[in-house]
Design an enzyme around this catalytic site. Structure first.
Site, PDB file in Angstrom:
ATOM      1  N   ASP A  17      53.127  37.333  31.579  1.00 22.43           N
ATOM      2  CA  ASP A  17      53.148  37.873  32.945  1.00 22.43           C
ATOM      3  C   ASP A  17      52.494  39.249  32.993  1.00 22.43           C
ATOM      4  O   ASP A  17      52.513  39.993  32.013  1.00 22.43           O
ATOM      5  CB  ASP A  17      54.605  37.945  33.432  1.00 22.43           C
ATOM      6  N   ARG A  21      48.820  42.732  37.844  1.00 24.04           N
ATOM      7  CA  ARG A  21      49.066  44.181  37.856  1.00 24.04           C
ATOM      8  C   ARG A  21      48.102  44.922  36.934  1.00 24.04           C
ATOM      9  O   ARG A  21      47.641  46.010  37.236  1.00 24.04           O
ATOM     10  CB  ARG A  21      50.532  44.459  37.463  1.00 24.04           C
ATOM     11  N   HIS A  34      43.394  37.786  34.627  1.00 23.45           N
ATOM     12  CA  HIS A  34      43.646  36.491  33.965  1.00 23.45           C
ATOM     13  C   HIS A  34      42.668  36.290  32.807  1.00 23.45           C
ATOM     14  O   HIS A  34      43.037  35.790  31.749  1.00 23.45           O
ATOM     15  CB  HIS A  34      43.529  35.339  34.961  1.00 23.45           C
ATOM     16  N   ASN A  65      53.303  28.220  41.011  1.00 25.36           N
ATOM     17  CA  ASN A  65      52.065  28.997  41.157  1.00 25.36           C
ATOM     18  C   ASN A  65      51.029  28.347  42.073  1.00 25.36           C
ATOM     19  O   ASN A  65      50.077  29.014  42.494  1.00 25.36           O
ATOM     20  CB  ASN A  65      51.431  29.298  39.788  1.00 25.36           C
ATOM     21  N   ARG A  68      49.826  30.126  45.308  1.00 22.68           N
ATOM     22  CA  ARG A  68      48.939  31.305  45.322  1.00 22.68           C
ATOM     23  C   ARG A  68      47.652  31.009  46.105  1.00 22.68           C
ATOM     24  O   ARG A  68      47.311  29.847  46.327  1.00 22.68           O
ATOM     25  CB  ARG A  68      48.607  31.711  43.879  1.00 22.68           C
TER      26      ARG A  68
HETATM   27  C1  IPE Z   1      55.781  33.058  35.720  1.00 19.05           C
HETATM   28  O1  IPE Z   1      55.169  34.177  36.252  1.00 19.05           O
HETATM   29  C2  IPE Z   1      54.772  31.981  35.516  1.00 19.05           C
HETATM   30  C3  IPE Z   1      53.744  32.238  34.503  1.00 19.05           C
HETATM   31  C4  IPE Z   1      53.664  33.288  33.735  1.00 19.05           C
HETATM   32  C5  IPE Z   1      52.751  31.209  34.374  1.00 19.05           C
HETATM   33  P1  IPE Z   1      55.154  34.478  37.815  1.00 19.05           P
HETATM   34  O2  IPE Z   1      54.440  35.761  37.981  1.00 19.05           O
HETATM   35  O3  IPE Z   1      54.622  33.307  38.546  1.00 19.05           O
HETATM   36  O4  IPE Z   1      56.715  34.627  38.141  1.00 19.05           O
HETATM   37  P2  IPE Z   1      57.448  35.311  39.353  1.00 19.05           P
HETATM   38  O5  IPE Z   1      56.852  34.734  40.607  1.00 19.05           O
HETATM   39  O6  IPE Z   1      57.194  36.787  39.262  1.00 19.05           O
HETATM   40  O7  IPE Z   1      58.900  34.987  39.161  1.00 19.05           O
HETATM   41  C1  IPE Z   2      50.759  35.820  34.967  1.00 19.90           C
HETATM   42  O1  IPE Z   2      50.256  36.947  35.588  1.00 19.90           O
HETATM   43  C2  IPE Z   2      49.775  34.681  34.999  1.00 19.90           C
HETATM   44  C3  IPE Z   2      50.133  33.588  35.927  1.00 19.90           C
HETATM   45  C4  IPE Z   2      51.249  33.488  36.592  1.00 19.90           C
HETATM   46  C5  IPE Z   2      49.144  32.531  36.096  1.00 19.90           C
HETATM   47  P1  IPE Z   2      50.463  37.195  37.139  1.00 19.90           P
HETATM   48  O2  IPE Z   2      49.281  36.663  37.873  1.00 19.90           O
HETATM   49  O3  IPE Z   2      51.779  36.689  37.597  1.00 19.90           O
HETATM   50  O4  IPE Z   2      50.451  38.786  37.198  1.00 19.90           O
HETATM   51  P2  IPE Z   2      51.324  39.720  38.127  1.00 19.90           P
HETATM   52  O5  IPE Z   2      52.754  39.333  37.950  1.00 19.90           O
HETATM   53  O6  IPE Z   2      50.846  39.491  39.539  1.00 19.90           O
HETATM   54  O7  IPE Z   2      51.033  41.097  37.626  1.00 19.90           O
HETATM   55 MG    MG Z   3      53.611  37.498  37.684  1.00 22.00          MG
END
Ligand code: IPE
Ligand code: IPE
Ligand code: MG
Length: 238
Positions: A17, A21, A34, A65, A68
């Site tokens: 995660d 950010r 990513h 996800n 998104r």
């Molecule tokens: C969890 O992260 C899923 C993955 C890392 C693939 P998210 O960023 O989607 O989780 P939430 O929405 O903050 O709980």
């Molecule tokens: C985790 O990073 C990757 C996926 C969930 C695919 P995020 O995309 O959730 O990154 P943040 O939480 O917005 O920083």
């Molecule tokens: Mg995240």
């Protein structure tokens, strides 16, 4: 079962995660986060090899996800395909078998085909395993297992009275893979976000503020070092 000061871990599961950010802090589009996160996967694989970790499960895309923005989802699916192509050699060199858990049928065909191709080409490796959780949800997995058990009971293959924990475990996406010993989540979020609900019942949890694109071998080694200091009791005293 007696209390154990753990050797290992044999299986590490990571919620990768913080990509978004990381990008925002650098003034970059989320997709660049990513892409940078994909680099961290190689580092994690190297660390697993050095630390003797046999199984690495990575939460790459959750069943949640899909909500998104379309462009981000499309970018992630294209990245998955590129990642699989670029890293196939590395998986072979490290004798690593690629597996996938989740509702794989939800993935767009090009990503799904590439995934299947690399899973097939690495299927003979037994030393190390990389498991990608894709369109994965812990509740979805348990529901999918329940549906299959119900269908088999209806067909007379399973006696409903005999359904127990082993029956459910046997109908999960990858029943032969041992439960994770250690679960790591990056980016400072302290939640499971529907990851491996069944399999993590007795895992040790490790949370780090490091954002996934910054995660390197030393970060995994630090988590493992902490894991090795923990006492797993499995309900026993001691
Ligand atoms: C969890 O992260 C899923 C993955 C890392 C693939 P998210 O960023 O989607 O989780 P939430 O929405 O903050 O709980
Ligand atoms: C985790 O990073 C990757 C996926 C969930 C695919 P995020 O995309 O959730 O990154 P943040 O939480 O917005 O920083
Ligand atoms: Mg995240």
């Amino acid at each position: 079962m007696t209390s154990t000061a753990p050797a290992g871990p044999r299986h590490v599961a990571i919620i990768m995660d913080g990509n978004g950010r990381w990008a925002r802090r650098k003034g970059l589009p989320r997709l660049r986060g990513h892409e940078a996160g994909a680099e961290s996967i190689s580092a994690a694989l190297r660390a697993c090899r050095d630390l003797g970790i046999q199984y690495l499960t990575l939460y790459a895309f959750s069943v949640e996800n899909w909500v998104r923005p379309k462009a981000e989802v499309a970018g992630l699916m294209a990245l998955l395909r590129r990642f699989l192509r670029a890293r196939e050699k590395e998986l072979h060199a490290n004798r690593t078998r690629l597996r996938a858990i989740g509702r794989i049928g939800d993935l767009p065909a090009p990503a799904r085909k590439e995934l299947q191709r690399v899973m097939d080409s690495t299927a003979h490796f037994t030393e190390r395993h990389l498991v990608l959780a894709l369109s994965y949800g812990g509740r979805a997995e348990i529901a999918d297992a329940a549906r299959r058990i119900a269908a088999r009971a209806k067909a007379g293959e399973i006696d409903p009275a005999s359904v127990d924990e082993a029956t459910i475990a046997a109908h999960l996406y990858a029943p032969d893979i041992p439960d994770p010993d250690l679960m790591i989540r990056t980016s400072g979020e302290i939640r499971l976000s529907n990851f491996l609900l069944w399999q993590l019942s007795y895992a040790e949890f490790y949370f780090t503020p490091t954002l996934w694109p910054d995660f390197r071998e030393a970060d995994l080694a630090a988590a493992v070092e902490e894991y090795r200091r923990r006492h797993r009791r499995f309900g026993d005293i001691g």
